[in-house]
Design an enzyme around this catalytic site. Structure first.
Site, PDB file in Angstrom:
ATOM      1  N   HIS A  81      93.662  34.920  23.008  1.00 15.55           N
ATOM      2  CA  HIS A  81      95.039  35.496  22.801  1.00 15.55           C
ATOM      3  C   HIS A  81      96.073  34.719  23.292  1.00 15.55           C
ATOM      4  O   HIS A  81      96.582  34.619  24.659  1.00 15.55           O
ATOM      5  CB  HIS A  81      94.929  37.122  23.492  1.00 15.55           C
ATOM      6  CG  HIS A  81      94.574  37.859  22.444  1.00 15.55           C
ATOM      7  ND1 HIS A  81      93.464  37.985  22.649  1.00 15.55           N
ATOM      8  CD2 HIS A  81      94.475  38.883  21.933  1.00 15.55           C
ATOM      9  CE1 HIS A  81      92.656  38.773  21.549  1.00 15.55           C
ATOM     10  NE2 HIS A  81      93.761  39.354  21.045  1.00 15.55           N
ATOM     11  N   ASP A 116      94.395  42.920  14.318  1.00 14.43           N
ATOM     12  CA  ASP A 116      94.206  43.057  14.891  1.00 14.43           C
ATOM     13  C   ASP A 116      93.860  44.188  16.049  1.00 14.43           C
ATOM     14  O   ASP A 116      92.822  44.489  15.895  1.00 14.43           O
ATOM     15  CB  ASP A 116      96.083  42.960  15.855  1.00 14.43           C
ATOM     16  CG  ASP A 116      96.020  42.477  17.419  1.00 14.43           C
ATOM     17  OD1 ASP A 116      94.895  42.333  18.020  1.00 14.43           O
ATOM     18  OD2 ASP A 116      96.793  42.841  18.457  1.00 14.43           O
ATOM     19  N   HIS A 176      90.600  37.865  13.488  1.00 14.23           N
ATOM     20  CA  HIS A 176      90.779  38.979  14.621  1.00 14.23           C
ATOM     21  C   HIS A 176      91.423  39.971  14.270  1.00 14.23           C
ATOM     22  O   HIS A 176      91.933  41.352  13.598  1.00 14.23           O
ATOM     23  CB  HIS A 176      92.315  38.394  15.312  1.00 14.23           C
ATOM     24  CG  HIS A 176      92.750  38.777  16.494  1.00 14.23           C
ATOM     25  ND1 HIS A 176      93.370  37.602  17.130  1.00 14.23           N
ATOM     26  CD2 HIS A 176      92.848  39.633  17.142  1.00 14.23           C
ATOM     27  CE1 HIS A 176      93.485  38.528  18.349  1.00 14.23           C
ATOM     28  NE2 HIS A 176      93.602  39.592  18.101  1.00 14.23           N
ATOM     29  N   ASP A 213      87.006  47.723  19.114  1.00 15.59           N
ATOM     30  CA  ASP A 213      87.483  49.318  20.275  1.00 15.59           C
ATOM     31  C   ASP A 213      89.278  49.576  19.755  1.00 15.59           C
ATOM     32  O   ASP A 213      89.885  50.574  20.261  1.00 15.59           O
ATOM     33  CB  ASP A 213      87.948  48.696  21.586  1.00 15.59           C
ATOM     34  CG  ASP A 213      88.289  47.525  22.779  1.00 15.59           C
ATOM     35  OD1 ASP A 213      88.561  46.662  21.359  1.00 15.59           O
ATOM     36  OD2 ASP A 213      88.522  47.897  23.447  1.00 15.59           O
ATOM     37  N   GLU A 222     101.688  36.220  22.573  1.00 16.35           N
ATOM     38  CA  GLU A 222     102.001  37.555  21.674  1.00 16.35           C
ATOM     39  C   GLU A 222     102.815  38.333  23.176  1.00 16.35           C
ATOM     40  O   GLU A 222     104.145  38.121  22.785  1.00 16.35           O
ATOM     41  CB  GLU A 222     100.781  38.268  22.562  1.00 16.35           C
ATOM     42  CG  GLU A 222     100.918  39.670  21.748  1.00 16.35           C
ATOM     43  CD  GLU A 222      99.295  40.223  21.657  1.00 16.35           C
ATOM     44  OE1 GLU A 222      99.067  39.950  22.241  1.00 16.35           O
ATOM     45  OE2 GLU A 222      99.694  41.083  20.857  1.00 16.35           O
TER      46      GLU A 222
END
Ligand SMILES: [Zn+2]
Length: 375
Positions: free
Chosen positions: A217, A308, A29, A33, A220
Protein backbone atom coordinates in the site's frame (compact mmCIF):
# COMPACT_ATOMS: atom_id res chain seq x y z
CA UNK A 1 -18.91 7.49 -25.63
CA UNK A 2 -18.79 5.26 -28.73
CA UNK A 3 -18.60 2.07 -26.69
CA UNK A 4 -21.02 3.13 -24.01
CA UNK A 5 -23.87 1.35 -25.75
CA UNK A 6 -23.66 -2.04 -27.32
CA UNK A 7 -26.06 -4.62 -28.69
CA UNK A 8 -27.68 -7.40 -26.71
CA UNK A 9 -28.12 -11.02 -27.78
CA UNK A 10 -31.53 -10.22 -29.11
CA UNK A 11 -30.03 -7.55 -31.35
CA UNK A 12 -31.47 -4.76 -29.21
CA UNK A 13 -29.21 -2.05 -27.89
CA UNK A 14 -28.15 -2.48 -24.29
CA UNK A 15 -25.85 -0.32 -22.27
CA UNK A 16 -22.26 -1.30 -21.68
CA UNK A 17 -22.96 -0.95 -17.97
CA UNK A 18 -25.49 -3.77 -18.15
CA UNK A 19 -22.86 -6.11 -19.63
CA UNK A 20 -20.31 -5.50 -16.89
CA UNK A 21 -21.64 -7.94 -14.26
CA UNK A 22 -21.34 -10.77 -16.81
CA UNK A 23 -17.81 -9.96 -17.96
CA UNK A 24 -14.98 -11.99 -16.35
CA UNK A 25 -13.12 -9.85 -13.84
CA UNK A 26 -9.84 -10.09 -11.94
CA UNK A 27 -9.51 -8.51 -8.51
CA UNK A 28 -6.08 -7.85 -7.03
CA UNK A 29 -6.88 -5.55 -4.12
CA UNK A 30 -9.76 -6.51 -1.83
CA UNK A 31 -9.68 -6.67 1.98
CA UNK A 32 -11.37 -9.58 3.73
CA UNK A 33 -12.32 -7.37 6.69
CA UNK A 34 -13.62 -4.76 4.23
CA UNK A 35 -16.03 -7.12 2.51
CA UNK A 36 -18.11 -8.66 5.29
CA UNK A 37 -21.83 -8.87 4.54
CA UNK A 38 -23.73 -6.43 6.82
CA UNK A 39 -26.19 -9.17 7.79
CA UNK A 40 -23.26 -11.37 8.82
CA UNK A 41 -21.81 -8.59 10.99
CA UNK A 42 -25.20 -8.32 12.74
CA UNK A 43 -25.48 -12.08 13.25
CA UNK A 44 -21.91 -12.64 14.46
CA UNK A 45 -22.05 -9.59 16.73
CA UNK A 46 -25.16 -11.14 18.32
CA UNK A 47 -23.26 -14.38 18.94
CA UNK A 48 -20.35 -12.67 20.69
CA UNK A 49 -22.44 -10.01 22.47
CA UNK A 50 -20.95 -7.06 20.61
CA UNK A 51 -22.95 -3.85 20.55
CA UNK A 52 -23.21 -2.34 17.07
CA UNK A 53 -23.87 1.24 15.95
CA UNK A 54 -27.07 -0.05 14.24
CA UNK A 55 -29.14 -3.18 14.80
CA UNK A 56 -30.37 -4.11 11.37
CA UNK A 57 -28.29 -4.92 8.33
CA UNK A 58 -29.59 -2.08 6.17
CA UNK A 59 -28.90 0.64 8.73
CA UNK A 60 -25.54 -0.88 9.52
CA UNK A 61 -24.57 -0.90 5.85
CA UNK A 62 -25.40 2.82 5.70
CA UNK A 63 -23.35 3.45 8.85
CA UNK A 64 -20.29 1.78 7.31
CA UNK A 65 -20.46 3.80 4.12
CA UNK A 66 -21.17 7.10 5.89
CA UNK A 67 -18.39 6.58 8.44
CA UNK A 68 -15.98 5.67 5.68
CA UNK A 69 -16.93 8.87 3.86
CA UNK A 70 -14.99 10.85 6.49
CA UNK A 71 -12.51 12.08 3.91
CA UNK A 72 -9.30 10.80 5.49
CA UNK A 73 -7.64 7.44 5.83
CA UNK A 74 -7.42 7.42 9.62
CA UNK A 75 -11.20 7.78 10.19
CA UNK A 76 -11.88 5.38 7.34
CA UNK A 77 -9.77 2.74 9.07
CA UNK A 78 -11.82 3.04 12.28
CA UNK A 79 -14.74 1.21 10.66
CA UNK A 80 -12.55 -1.87 10.63
CA UNK A 81 -12.68 -2.08 14.41
CA UNK A 82 -16.25 -3.36 13.97
CA UNK A 83 -15.55 -5.90 11.23
CA UNK A 84 -12.40 -7.32 12.83
CA UNK A 85 -14.30 -7.64 16.13
CA UNK A 86 -16.57 -10.27 14.54
CA UNK A 87 -13.64 -12.10 12.90
CA UNK A 88 -11.88 -13.49 15.98
CA UNK A 89 -13.11 -17.10 15.98
CA UNK A 90 -12.09 -19.74 13.46
CA UNK A 91 -15.70 -20.52 12.48
CA UNK A 92 -16.47 -16.82 12.06
CA UNK A 93 -13.38 -16.19 9.95
CA UNK A 94 -14.19 -19.22 7.85
CA UNK A 95 -17.72 -18.00 7.25
CA UNK A 96 -16.62 -14.48 6.29
CA UNK A 97 -14.02 -15.95 3.91
CA UNK A 98 -16.58 -18.30 2.31
CA UNK A 99 -19.13 -15.53 1.82
CA UNK A 100 -16.53 -13.21 0.30
CA UNK A 101 -15.70 -15.76 -2.38
CA UNK A 102 -19.36 -16.48 -3.13
CA UNK A 103 -20.09 -12.75 -3.42
CA UNK A 104 -17.13 -12.11 -5.73
CA UNK A 105 -18.07 -15.04 -7.96
CA UNK A 106 -21.63 -13.73 -8.17
CA UNK A 107 -20.16 -10.43 -9.38
CA UNK A 108 -18.32 -12.18 -12.22
CA UNK A 109 -14.89 -12.24 -10.58
CA UNK A 110 -12.97 -15.25 -11.91
CA UNK A 111 -9.75 -14.69 -9.99
CA UNK A 112 -9.17 -12.77 -6.76
CA UNK A 113 -6.35 -12.15 -4.34
CA UNK A 114 -7.96 -11.28 -1.02
CA UNK A 115 -5.86 -9.72 1.71
CA UNK A 116 -6.08 -9.41 5.48
CA UNK A 117 -3.77 -8.98 8.46
CA UNK A 118 -3.58 -12.22 10.50
CA UNK A 119 -2.29 -10.27 13.52
CA UNK A 120 -5.69 -8.57 13.82
CA UNK A 121 -7.51 -11.82 14.50
CA UNK A 122 -5.75 -13.11 17.62
CA UNK A 123 -7.93 -11.63 20.38
CA UNK A 124 -9.82 -14.85 21.15
CA UNK A 125 -6.75 -17.08 21.27
CA UNK A 126 -6.20 -18.09 17.66
CA UNK A 127 -2.60 -18.45 16.52
CA UNK A 128 -1.42 -16.77 13.32
CA UNK A 129 -1.45 -20.19 11.63
CA UNK A 130 -5.01 -20.88 12.88
CA UNK A 131 -6.12 -17.66 11.20
CA UNK A 132 -4.56 -18.60 7.86
CA UNK A 133 -6.07 -22.10 8.10
CA UNK A 134 -9.56 -20.76 8.84
CA UNK A 135 -9.41 -18.38 5.88
CA UNK A 136 -8.11 -21.14 3.62
CA UNK A 137 -10.96 -23.45 4.66
CA UNK A 138 -13.48 -20.65 4.03
CA UNK A 139 -12.05 -19.88 0.61
CA UNK A 140 -12.22 -23.55 -0.37
CA UNK A 141 -15.86 -23.73 0.75
CA UNK A 142 -16.62 -20.53 -1.16
CA UNK A 143 -15.05 -21.87 -4.35
CA UNK A 144 -17.10 -25.07 -4.00
CA UNK A 145 -20.31 -23.17 -3.28
CA UNK A 146 -19.73 -20.92 -6.29
CA UNK A 147 -19.15 -24.02 -8.44
CA UNK A 148 -22.52 -25.40 -7.30
CA UNK A 149 -24.03 -22.17 -8.58
CA UNK A 150 -22.26 -22.67 -11.91
CA UNK A 151 -19.51 -20.13 -11.34
CA UNK A 152 -15.77 -20.70 -11.54
CA UNK A 153 -13.50 -18.65 -9.32
CA UNK A 154 -9.95 -19.09 -8.05
CA UNK A 155 -8.75 -17.27 -4.94
CA UNK A 156 -5.39 -16.60 -3.29
CA UNK A 157 -4.51 -15.07 0.07
CA UNK A 158 -2.29 -12.03 0.54
CA UNK A 159 -1.07 -11.66 4.12
CA UNK A 160 -0.71 -8.10 5.38
CA UNK A 161 1.50 -6.88 8.20
CA UNK A 162 0.32 -3.68 9.87
CA UNK A 163 2.76 -0.96 8.96
CA UNK A 164 2.52 0.90 12.29
CA UNK A 165 3.24 -2.27 14.29
CA UNK A 166 6.28 -4.53 14.45
CA UNK A 167 5.20 -8.04 13.42
CA UNK A 168 6.22 -7.89 9.77
CA UNK A 169 9.08 -10.40 10.18
CA UNK A 170 6.67 -12.93 11.69
CA UNK A 171 4.04 -12.33 9.01
CA UNK A 172 6.66 -12.67 6.27
CA UNK A 173 7.67 -16.06 7.70
CA UNK A 174 4.00 -17.05 7.99
CA UNK A 175 3.48 -16.20 4.32
CA UNK A 176 6.49 -18.29 3.29
CA UNK A 177 5.36 -21.24 5.42
CA UNK A 178 2.01 -21.17 3.62
CA UNK A 179 3.16 -20.51 0.07
CA UNK A 180 2.16 -24.02 -1.00
CA UNK A 181 -1.13 -23.65 0.85
CA UNK A 182 -2.87 -20.74 -0.81
CA UNK A 183 -0.84 -17.72 0.30
CA UNK A 184 0.34 -15.95 -2.86
CA UNK A 185 1.65 -12.61 -1.62
CA UNK A 186 2.61 -10.22 1.17
CA UNK A 187 1.58 -6.61 1.81
CA UNK A 188 1.86 -3.92 4.44
CA UNK A 189 -1.37 -2.09 5.30
CA UNK A 190 -2.72 0.45 7.78
CA UNK A 191 -1.76 4.10 8.33
CA UNK A 192 0.73 5.09 5.66
CA UNK A 193 1.77 8.61 6.57
CA UNK A 194 4.59 8.50 9.13
CA UNK A 195 5.10 4.73 8.87
CA UNK A 196 7.55 4.16 6.01
CA UNK A 197 7.91 0.80 4.30
CA UNK A 198 11.64 0.91 5.07
CA UNK A 199 10.73 0.25 8.73
CA UNK A 200 9.99 -3.30 7.58
CA UNK A 201 13.20 -3.76 5.60
CA UNK A 202 14.14 -7.07 7.14
CA UNK A 203 10.76 -8.64 6.26
CA UNK A 204 11.12 -7.48 2.68
CA UNK A 205 14.67 -8.85 2.53
CA UNK A 206 13.45 -12.25 3.80
CA UNK A 207 10.74 -12.33 1.15
CA UNK A 208 13.07 -11.23 -1.65
CA UNK A 209 15.57 -13.94 -0.65
CA UNK A 210 12.75 -16.48 -0.98
CA UNK A 211 11.50 -15.03 -4.32
CA UNK A 212 8.11 -14.32 -2.79
CA UNK A 213 5.80 -11.70 -4.37
CA UNK A 214 5.13 -8.45 -2.56
CA UNK A 215 2.64 -5.62 -3.03
CA UNK A 216 2.72 -2.53 -0.84
CA UNK A 217 0.00 0.00 0.00
CA UNK A 218 1.67 3.27 -1.04
CA UNK A 219 0.80 6.58 -2.60
CA UNK A 220 -2.67 6.70 -1.04
CA UNK A 221 -2.29 8.84 2.11
CA UNK A 222 1.37 9.67 1.48
CA UNK A 223 3.08 10.77 -1.71
CA UNK A 224 5.90 9.99 -4.07
CA UNK A 225 8.45 9.16 -1.41
CA UNK A 226 6.18 6.38 -0.15
CA UNK A 227 5.76 4.97 -3.68
CA UNK A 228 9.51 5.13 -4.18
CA UNK A 229 10.05 3.16 -0.96
CA UNK A 230 7.49 0.57 -2.06
CA UNK A 231 9.18 -0.21 -5.35
CA UNK A 232 12.80 0.23 -4.24
CA UNK A 233 13.13 -0.48 -0.49
CA UNK A 234 10.32 -3.06 -0.42
CA UNK A 235 10.94 -4.38 -3.95
CA UNK A 236 7.18 -4.47 -4.54
CA UNK A 237 5.92 -6.18 -7.71
CA UNK A 238 2.74 -4.07 -7.49
CA UNK A 239 1.70 -0.88 -5.74
CA UNK A 240 -1.50 -0.82 -3.64
CA UNK A 241 -3.31 2.33 -4.84
CA UNK A 242 -0.30 4.39 -6.01
CA UNK A 243 -2.76 7.07 -7.07
CA UNK A 244 -0.38 9.85 -6.00
CA UNK A 245 2.05 8.90 -8.78
CA UNK A 246 0.03 11.51 -10.69
CA UNK A 247 1.99 14.11 -8.64
CA UNK A 248 5.00 13.12 -10.75
CA UNK A 249 3.18 13.96 -13.99
CA UNK A 250 3.04 17.58 -15.14
CA UNK A 251 1.40 19.05 -18.20
CA UNK A 252 2.52 22.00 -20.29
CA UNK A 253 1.94 23.16 -23.87
CA UNK A 254 4.12 20.31 -25.14
CA UNK A 255 1.99 17.69 -23.41
CA UNK A 256 2.40 15.46 -20.38
CA UNK A 257 5.82 15.16 -18.79
CA UNK A 258 6.68 12.28 -16.50
CA UNK A 259 9.15 12.54 -13.64
CA UNK A 260 11.74 9.85 -13.08
CA UNK A 261 9.63 7.83 -10.63
CA UNK A 262 6.59 7.92 -12.91
CA UNK A 263 8.83 6.76 -15.76
CA UNK A 264 10.18 4.00 -13.54
CA UNK A 265 6.72 2.63 -12.81
CA UNK A 266 5.48 2.96 -16.37
CA UNK A 267 8.63 1.62 -18.02
CA UNK A 268 8.87 -1.40 -15.73
CA UNK A 269 5.10 -2.08 -16.08
CA UNK A 270 4.67 -1.98 -12.30
CA UNK A 271 0.89 -2.20 -11.89
CA UNK A 272 -1.14 0.20 -9.81
CA UNK A 273 -3.95 -1.41 -7.80
CA UNK A 274 -6.29 1.56 -8.06
CA UNK A 275 -9.50 1.67 -6.06
CA UNK A 276 -11.63 4.57 -7.37
CA UNK A 277 -14.51 4.76 -4.84
CA UNK A 278 -12.23 4.14 -1.87
CA UNK A 279 -9.86 6.90 -3.03
CA UNK A 280 -12.74 9.35 -3.27
CA UNK A 281 -13.86 8.41 0.25
CA UNK A 282 -10.42 8.90 1.79
CA UNK A 283 -9.83 12.15 -0.10
CA UNK A 284 -7.08 10.73 -2.34
CA UNK A 285 -9.21 11.76 -5.35
CA UNK A 286 -11.92 14.42 -5.73
CA UNK A 287 -14.43 12.37 -7.73
CA UNK A 288 -14.63 9.39 -10.06
CA UNK A 289 -14.61 11.75 -13.06
CA UNK A 290 -11.49 13.50 -11.74
CA UNK A 291 -9.79 10.33 -10.48
CA UNK A 292 -6.27 10.06 -11.93
CA UNK A 293 -6.99 6.46 -13.00
CA UNK A 294 -8.32 7.65 -16.36
CA UNK A 295 -5.32 9.87 -17.08
CA UNK A 296 -2.88 7.20 -15.91
CA UNK A 297 -4.57 4.67 -18.18
CA UNK A 298 -4.34 7.04 -21.17
CA UNK A 299 -0.67 7.67 -20.35
CA UNK A 300 0.05 3.96 -20.58
CA UNK A 301 0.58 3.03 -16.95
CA UNK A 302 -0.30 -0.52 -15.91
CA UNK A 303 -3.64 0.31 -14.36
CA UNK A 304 -5.96 -2.14 -12.61
CA UNK A 305 -9.41 -1.50 -11.10
CA UNK A 306 -10.13 -2.75 -7.60
CA UNK A 307 -12.68 -2.58 -4.81
CA UNK A 308 -10.47 -2.15 -1.72
CA UNK A 309 -13.36 -2.46 0.77
CA UNK A 310 -16.69 -3.48 -0.69
CA UNK A 311 -18.58 -2.93 2.56
CA UNK A 312 -17.18 0.49 3.46
CA UNK A 313 -17.51 1.73 -0.11
CA UNK A 314 -20.86 0.04 -0.76
CA UNK A 315 -19.35 -1.33 -3.94
CA UNK A 316 -18.38 -4.30 -6.08
CA UNK A 317 -15.92 -4.62 -8.95
CA UNK A 318 -18.84 -4.35 -11.38
CA UNK A 319 -19.89 -1.12 -9.69
CA UNK A 320 -16.38 0.35 -9.86
CA UNK A 321 -16.27 -0.41 -13.58
CA UNK A 322 -19.79 0.92 -14.12
CA UNK A 323 -18.88 4.19 -12.42
CA UNK A 324 -15.83 4.53 -14.67
CA UNK A 325 -18.02 3.97 -17.74
CA UNK A 326 -20.74 6.34 -16.60
CA UNK A 327 -18.71 9.03 -14.85
CA UNK A 328 -15.31 8.93 -16.60
CA UNK A 329 -16.31 7.85 -20.11
CA UNK A 330 -14.55 4.47 -20.11
CA UNK A 331 -15.14 2.11 -23.03
CA UNK A 332 -15.39 -1.67 -23.33
CA UNK A 333 -11.80 -1.60 -24.59
CA UNK A 334 -10.67 0.23 -21.45
CA UNK A 335 -12.31 -2.48 -19.34
CA UNK A 336 -10.65 -5.23 -21.36
CA UNK A 337 -7.22 -3.63 -21.05
CA UNK A 338 -7.45 -3.25 -17.27
CA UNK A 339 -8.80 -6.79 -16.90
CA UNK A 340 -5.98 -8.28 -18.97
CA UNK A 341 -3.48 -6.11 -17.08
CA UNK A 342 -4.80 -7.40 -13.75
CA UNK A 343 -4.62 -11.01 -14.95
CA UNK A 344 -1.08 -10.50 -16.27
CA UNK A 345 0.03 -9.19 -12.87
CA UNK A 346 -1.62 -11.68 -10.54
CA UNK A 347 0.78 -13.55 -8.30
CA UNK A 348 0.02 -16.73 -10.27
CA UNK A 349 2.75 -18.26 -12.37
CA UNK A 350 3.09 -17.07 -15.96
CA UNK A 351 1.35 -20.03 -17.62
CA UNK A 352 -1.65 -19.75 -15.30
CA UNK A 353 -1.97 -16.03 -15.98
CA UNK A 354 -2.04 -16.53 -19.71
CA UNK A 355 -4.45 -19.39 -19.50
CA UNK A 356 -6.79 -16.99 -17.70
CA UNK A 357 -6.25 -14.31 -20.33
CA UNK A 358 -6.44 -16.53 -23.44
CA UNK A 359 -9.15 -18.93 -22.36
CA UNK A 360 -11.42 -16.83 -20.17
CA UNK A 361 -10.96 -13.08 -20.57
CA UNK A 362 -10.22 -12.57 -24.28
CA UNK A 363 -13.07 -14.81 -25.53
CA UNK A 364 -15.63 -13.13 -23.26
CA UNK A 365 -14.65 -9.64 -24.32
CA UNK A 366 -14.57 -10.73 -27.98
CA UNK A 367 -18.13 -11.97 -27.58
CA UNK A 368 -19.14 -8.68 -25.94
CA UNK A 369 -17.59 -6.72 -28.82
CA UNK A 370 -19.26 -9.02 -31.33
CA UNK A 371 -22.61 -8.31 -29.77
CA UNK A 372 -22.30 -4.65 -30.63
CA UNK A 373 -21.77 -5.41 -34.32
CA UNK A 374 -24.94 -7.49 -34.50
CA UNK A 375 -26.99 -4.34 -33.93
ZN1 LIG B 1 -6.24 -1.47 0.61
Amino acid sequence: MSDARTAGDDGGVVSLASLIPRLPKVLLHDHLDGGVRPATVVELAGEIGLELPADDAEQLERWFVESADAGNLVDYLKTFDVTTAVMQRADHLQRVAREAVVDLAADGVVYAEIRYAPEQHLREGLSLQDVVDAVRAGFAEGVAEAAEQGRTIRVGQILCAMRHLDRSDEIARLALENREAGVVGFDIAGPEDGFPASKHASAFATLADANFPVTVHAGEAAGLESISEAVHAAMACRVGHGVRIIDDVTADELGDRLGLLAHWLRDRRIPLELCPSSNVQTGAAASIAAHPITRLRRLGFSVTVNTDNRLQSGTSLSREMTRLVQEADWSLQDLEVVTVTAAAHTFLHHEDRFQLIDQVIRPAFAAARGGRHRA
